[in-house]
Design an enzyme around this catalytic site. Structure first.
Site, PDB file in Angstrom:
ATOM      1  CE1 TYR A  18      15.964  31.323   5.848  1.00 28.07           C
ATOM      2  CE2 TYR A  18      15.890  28.970   5.345  1.00 28.07           C
ATOM      3  CZ  TYR A  18      15.849  30.299   4.928  1.00 28.07           C
ATOM      4  OH  TYR A  18      15.691  30.596   3.608  1.00 28.07           O
ATOM      5  CE  LYS A  32      -0.419  -0.205   5.036  1.00 27.66           C
ATOM      6  NZ  LYS A  32      -1.283  -0.625   6.148  1.00 27.66           N
TER       7      LYS A  32
HETATM    8  C1  LIG Z   1      -0.574  -1.696   6.741  1.00 21.06           C
HETATM    9  C2  LIG Z   1      -1.187  -2.957   7.155  1.00 21.06           C
HETATM   10  C3  LIG Z   1      -0.390  -4.077   7.433  1.00 21.06           C
HETATM   11  C4  LIG Z   1       1.122  -4.011   7.455  1.00 21.06           C
HETATM   12  O1  LIG Z   1       1.537  -3.338   8.620  1.00 21.06           O
HETATM   13  P1  LIG Z   1       3.091  -3.238   8.999  1.00 21.06           P
HETATM   14  O2  LIG Z   1       3.094  -2.650  10.359  1.00 21.06           O
HETATM   15  O3  LIG Z   1       3.710  -2.307   8.003  1.00 21.06           O
HETATM   16  O4  LIG Z   1       3.648  -4.597   8.921  1.00 21.06           O
HETATM   17  C5  LIG Z   1      -1.015  -5.267   7.725  1.00 21.06           C
HETATM   18  N1  LIG Z   1      -2.376  -5.343   7.763  1.00 21.06           N
HETATM   19  C6  LIG Z   1      -3.174  -4.291   7.521  1.00 21.06           C
HETATM   20  C7  LIG Z   1      -4.643  -4.435   7.603  1.00 21.06           C
HETATM   21  C8  LIG Z   1      -2.614  -3.065   7.216  1.00 21.06           C
HETATM   22  O5  LIG Z   1      -3.411  -2.015   6.973  1.00 21.06           O
END
Ligand SMILES: *Cc1c(COP(=O)(O)O)cnc(C)c1O
Length: 398
Positions: A289, A69
């Protein structure tokens, strides 16, 4: 007028990576790759494959979704695909990203972690053979209204305590019964998500809720994210599918309790820039800055072509670690939009053109964990990876 007809895949750069190449797409003249500024991110293909195999090591009996994702946690879906080909499936939540995974030629499972958002999304699920999460009644309504001859595989999600998505345990069975009666639905699997797999609260309470409510229901199960896979190695045994994300990208899900080295994970993204100027300071001279850093005595600093507009957090204070030509040093003063400064006091040979690793792996093999930089910014590696700016050229290496 000059018109760009090519797409650059892997810029020919000052760093001289041999894998750099440019690809023409439907044009007559390739554009000559240019490097707008001496900054670059590198995606490490073998490290992705290695980290995936580490996840398998902890969950030997489960199939592994590589979670891609958010454009593969900022790495780019197309760029990580080679490294993650060995996964059993890809999990994501954006339908356009699912299309991109299919466009790469992936014919295996693809899971939509949040399910569909509107009725017409189900047509795409039918067309691209996407498996999808069902977390609310509206999604069951949409399925019931969906016209298809091909029943779809769904993952029914339980809210076992995180209170984000899913049916509460007491509603779960009736949701399952409703789904099970639909001709649009094929196999129903069971899914939940842990809120505390990375911390002291752990997963036992949520696991008990999930197991109680699903015990006598048929179907596969999926529970664990990265922290669940690595820290609760017994739990994946109860899981037919695991869903590691951040561990695949080489970052410890439970930093600082454990670091990436502890879990034998390798960085998959390096952010690297060059020194473009050197300043010799006297006692009392300030940097950047707000003059937030003041030299105590004579010192050299290097000005680096990386700033918050590249995705390096502005909030990183003086003292945030960096590698200069592979040697650990620190930032000094405030991060600005396009530049930041580093301490060269202990680095007499550093000069304009020297390489500065902001996170990841330096040319000499030294690693600066993205987790360390994220902690200095009061955030997680996830946010740094996802925040890599579009203006940073990215190359893919072995
Ligand atoms: C993002 C997500 C994961 C992976 O999570 P990590 O902490 O990056 O391993 C797994 N399951 C669901 C439903 C997620 O949304």
């Amino acid at each position: 007028m000059y018109s760009a007809v090519g797409v650059v895949v892997g810029l020919q750069t000052l760093w001289g990576y041999s894998t750099a190449r440019s690809v023409k797409i439907g044009g007559t003249r390739p554009i000559s790759p240019t490097m707008p500024r001496p900054i670059q991110a590198t995606i490490h293909t073998q490290a992705l494959a290695h980290n995936l195999s580490r996840c398998r090591h902890y969950a030997p009996d489960a199939r592994v979704w590589a979670v891609v994702k958010a454009n593969a946690y900022g790495h780019g879906i197309e760029r990580v695909f080679d490294g993650l080909r060995g996964a059993d499936g890809f999990a994501l939540l954006d339908l356009a990203e699912a299309q991109r995974v299919r466009a790469l030629g992936w014919r295996g499972p693809v899971l939509l972690l949040e399910g569909v958002f509107e009725l017409r999304d189900l047509e795409l699920c039918s067309r691209l053979d996407l498996w999808h999460t069902v977390h609310c009644e509206q999604q069951i309504d949409m399925l019931a209204a969906h016209k298809t001859n091909v029943p779809q595989r769904v993952f029914l999600k339980m809210n076992s305590g995180m209170n984000r998505l899913g049916f509460r345990p007491e509603q779960y069975r009736s949701a399952w019964t409703r789904l099970n009666a639909l001709p649009q639905v094929d196999e129903i699997s069971h899914m939940t998500h842990f809120s505390d797999a990375d911390g002291p609260k752990g997963v036992a309470a949520q696991m008990a809720v999930f197991e109680n409510a699903t015990r006598d229901l048929p179907g596969e199960r999926t529970v664990s994210n990265s922290a669940g896979v690595l820290r609760h190695a017994g739990v994946p045994a109860a899981s037919d599918w695991v869903r590691p994300g951040i561990a695949v990208y080489g970052s410890a899900p439970d930093y600082p309790e454990n670091d990436a080295q502890h879990w034998s994970l390798l960085p998959t993204m390096t952010l690297e820039a060059k020194i473009i100027a050197v300043q010799n300071l006297q006692a009392g001279d300030t940097v950047g800055y707000g003059s937030s850093f003041s030299a105590e005595g004579p010192m050299r600093i290097g000005v680096v072509a990386c700033g918050y507009a590249d995705g390096y957090p502005r909030i990183c204070p003086t003292g945030t670690p960096v590698l200069v030509d592979g040697v650990r040093s620190r930032t000094v003063g405030r991060v600005s939009m396009d530049m930041l400064s580093v301490d060269l006091s202990a680095l007499p040979t550093a000069r304009p053109g020297s390489s500065v690793t902001l996170w990841g792996r330096a040319a000499n093999g030294t690693i600066l964990g993205i987790d360390e930089v994220a902690a200095m910014a009061g955030t997680l590696s996830y946010e740094l990876m996802c925040g890599l700016a579009a203006r940073v050229p990215v190359v893919v290496t072995e």
